[in-house]
Motif scaffolding. Structure first.
Motif, mmCIF file in Angstrom:
data_model
loop_
_atom_site.group_PDB
_atom_site.id
_atom_site.type_symbol
_atom_site.label_atom_id
_atom_site.label_comp_id
_atom_site.label_asym_id
_atom_site.label_seq_id
_atom_site.Cartn_x
_atom_site.Cartn_y
_atom_site.Cartn_z
ATOM 1 N N GLN A 172 0.840 -1.211 0.000
ATOM 2 C CA GLN A 172 0.000 0.000 0.000
ATOM 3 C C GLN A 172 0.870 1.254 0.000
ATOM 4 O O GLN A 172 0.614 2.216 -0.751
ATOM 5 N N LEU A 173 1.930 1.238 0.832
ATOM 6 C CA LEU A 173 2.837 2.386 0.905
ATOM 7 C C LEU A 173 3.586 2.580 -0.409
ATOM 8 O O LEU A 173 3.794 3.717 -0.864
ATOM 9 N N LEU A 174 3.989 1.489 -1.027
ATOM 10 C CA LEU A 174 4.687 1.581 -2.306
ATOM 11 C C LEU A 174 3.799 2.183 -3.385
ATOM 12 O O LEU A 174 4.252 3.014 -4.189
ATOM 13 N N ARG A 175 2.547 1.784 -3.413
ATOM 14 C CA ARG A 175 1.623 2.317 -4.413
ATOM 15 C C ARG A 175 1.292 3.778 -4.155
ATOM 16 O O ARG A 175 1.071 4.544 -5.100
ATOM 17 N N THR A 176 1.265 4.167 -2.889
ATOM 18 C CA THR A 176 0.929 5.546 -2.540
ATOM 19 C C THR A 176 2.101 6.494 -2.767
ATOM 20 O O THR A 176 1.950 7.568 -3.348
ATOM 21 N N HIS A 177 3.285 6.088 -2.315
ATOM 22 C CA HIS A 177 4.439 6.997 -2.314
ATOM 23 C C HIS A 177 5.369 6.798 -3.516
ATOM 24 O O HIS A 177 6.138 7.709 -3.833
ATOM 25 N N ARG A 178 5.363 5.626 -4.124
ATOM 26 C CA ARG A 178 6.193 5.334 -5.292
ATOM 27 C C ARG A 178 7.665 5.753 -5.065
ATOM 28 O O ARG A 178 8.215 6.575 -5.801
ATOM 29 N N PHE A 227 8.898 -8.711 -7.960
ATOM 30 C CA PHE A 227 7.508 -8.811 -8.408
ATOM 31 C C PHE A 227 7.059 -7.593 -9.210
ATOM 32 O O PHE A 227 5.900 -7.501 -9.598
ATOM 33 N N GLY A 228 7.976 -6.644 -9.448
ATOM 34 C CA GLY A 228 7.658 -5.571 -10.369
ATOM 35 C C GLY A 228 7.556 -4.173 -9.802
ATOM 36 O O GLY A 228 7.284 -3.229 -10.553
ATOM 37 N N PHE A 229 7.779 -4.008 -8.496
ATOM 38 C CA PHE A 229 7.796 -2.650 -7.954
ATOM 39 C C PHE A 229 9.123 -2.002 -8.330
ATOM 40 O O PHE A 229 10.197 -2.590 -8.155
ATOM 41 N N HIS A 230 9.030 -0.802 -8.839
ATOM 42 C CA HIS A 230 10.205 -0.166 -9.434
ATOM 43 C C HIS A 230 10.873 0.770 -8.428
ATOM 44 O O HIS A 230 10.499 1.938 -8.290
#
Length: 369
Positions: A76-82, A103-106
């Protein structure tokens, strides 16, 4: 840059200090910094006191359900803050950050080793540190050698970044020196030897006390001892028992918790780091050196990177420690040699240099991404 600093450290130890200091420097330089902590810990409290934005995530749990909840929270934090950079300062949870990257988080993944204990050199750890993480930061040359030769980390992915010291706060303070020496009853001709560090067996208080006692028996009548610290893993009563056993109650003072640590350090004539192990970062050593106090030390952790070889001794070597203290006290040429070496070292260990070297790393990772 958007940066996650992962500081799941329970105590405010050297690892936490390094990570929080770095986070504050980055935030003050205008970067977007989110500090991930363990809820209710000293590290979380210190990060908040520094004005940093914190989020608690239970990365240290061994409960599968709680770990799954932590993983969902992180996603959730990764998607929010990138974030562009994720810097992990502890091993717990590092595997999860590696998986999420796969898994694809950049983001560019950094593992900072502020702990003197080497990681296990097994296939999974080598893969995590050299195949998944984009860089490994170590805080001393010994750990760098371990990663190069045991962990097989490629040289370009390994960065040696020592911590820095706040030279605006830690510098020689003549007025503070005079005030503290008067408070503790030290005269102008007294030779005040001091150890700055929490009360913990690892810090070598017992050996320092015994070394000072040995020098007094040898006829150094003006020697005095100041222990700058307070109860943690050991109590003041335990420290005082060592003092009584050595017969130096009359020449030893204990500071207790102080707000004027820089003045207490300035009150010293010789600083000591007598640690038995650890000292991956050596915050107290940097503070003593920044105050232009000659430092003698055991050769553990980062200390050979910082201290002149002529005043390095083996851990628990009371006679060697006494000789090093005596040498600095009685040999003006040795004292000047030690101080000159410290000055060269400290020119590279300011907070500005700490920030600059870290930014060089982060920027190079983003350029190569």
């Amino acid at each position: 840059m958007r940066i996650f600093q992962v500081i799941n450290v329970r105590w405010f130890n050297a690892t936490a200090w390094y990570a929080i200091t770095l986070s504050k420097l980055l935030a003050d330089a205008g970067h977007e910094v989110l500090v991930l902590t363990q809820a209710g810990t000293q590290s979380e409290a210190m990060a908040r006191e520094a004005g940093l934005e914190t989020v608690s995530v239970d990365l240290n749990t061994t409960n599968p359900l709680r770990f799954a909840a932590a993983a969902r929270h992180i996603i959730q934090l990764l998607r929010t803050h990138r974030p562009e950079i994720v810097n992990c300062h502890r091993g717990e949870g590092f595997f999860l950050w590696g998986l999420l990257k796969l898994f694809g988080f950049h983001y560019q993944l950094v593992r900072t080793r502020g702990d003197q204990r080497p990681p296990r050199s097994d296939a999974i750890n080598r893969w995590l540190h050299s195949g998944v993480s984009d860089a490994v930061v170590v805080t001393n040359r010994r750990m760098a050698e371990y990663f190069l030769h045991k962990m097989r980390t490629p040289g370009p992915g390994l960065w040696l970044i020592h911590g820095g010291v706040d030279t605006a706060k830690f510098h020689f303070d003549q007025a503070g020196r005079d005030r503290v020496r008067e408070e503790f009853g030290f005269g102008p001709d007294d030779l005040v030897v001091g150890l700055l560090g929490r009360f913990d067996r690892v810090k070598g208080h017992k050996e320092t006390i015994e070394a000072v006692a040995a020098l007094r028996r040898q006829g150094m009548d003006n020697i005095r001892l100041l222990l700058i610290g307070f109860d943690t893993a050991m109590t003041t009563d335990q420290i005082e028992a060592h003092i009584r056993a050595a017969g130096v109650e009359d020449i030893t003072r204990i500071s207790g918790r102080r707000d004027d640590v820089a003045a207490c350090v300035s009150a010293l004539d010789i600083g000591v780091v007598a640690s038995l192990w650890s000292e991956a970062i050596a915050r107290s050593a940097l503070e003593i050196m920044a105050a232009e106090r000659p430092l003698v030390s055991t050769d553990v952790g980062v200390m050979p990177d910082l201290v002149d070889a002529s005043v390095l001794v083996k851990p628990e070597d009371v006679d060697g420690l006494a000789e090093a203290i005596k040498g600095v006290a009685t040999d003006p040429d040795l004292r000047e040699q030690v101080l000159a070496a410290q000055k060269r070292t400290m020119s590279q260990l300011t907070l500005d240099e700490f920030l600059k070297r870290t930014l060089n790393l982060y920027q190079s990772l983003l350029e190569d991404a």
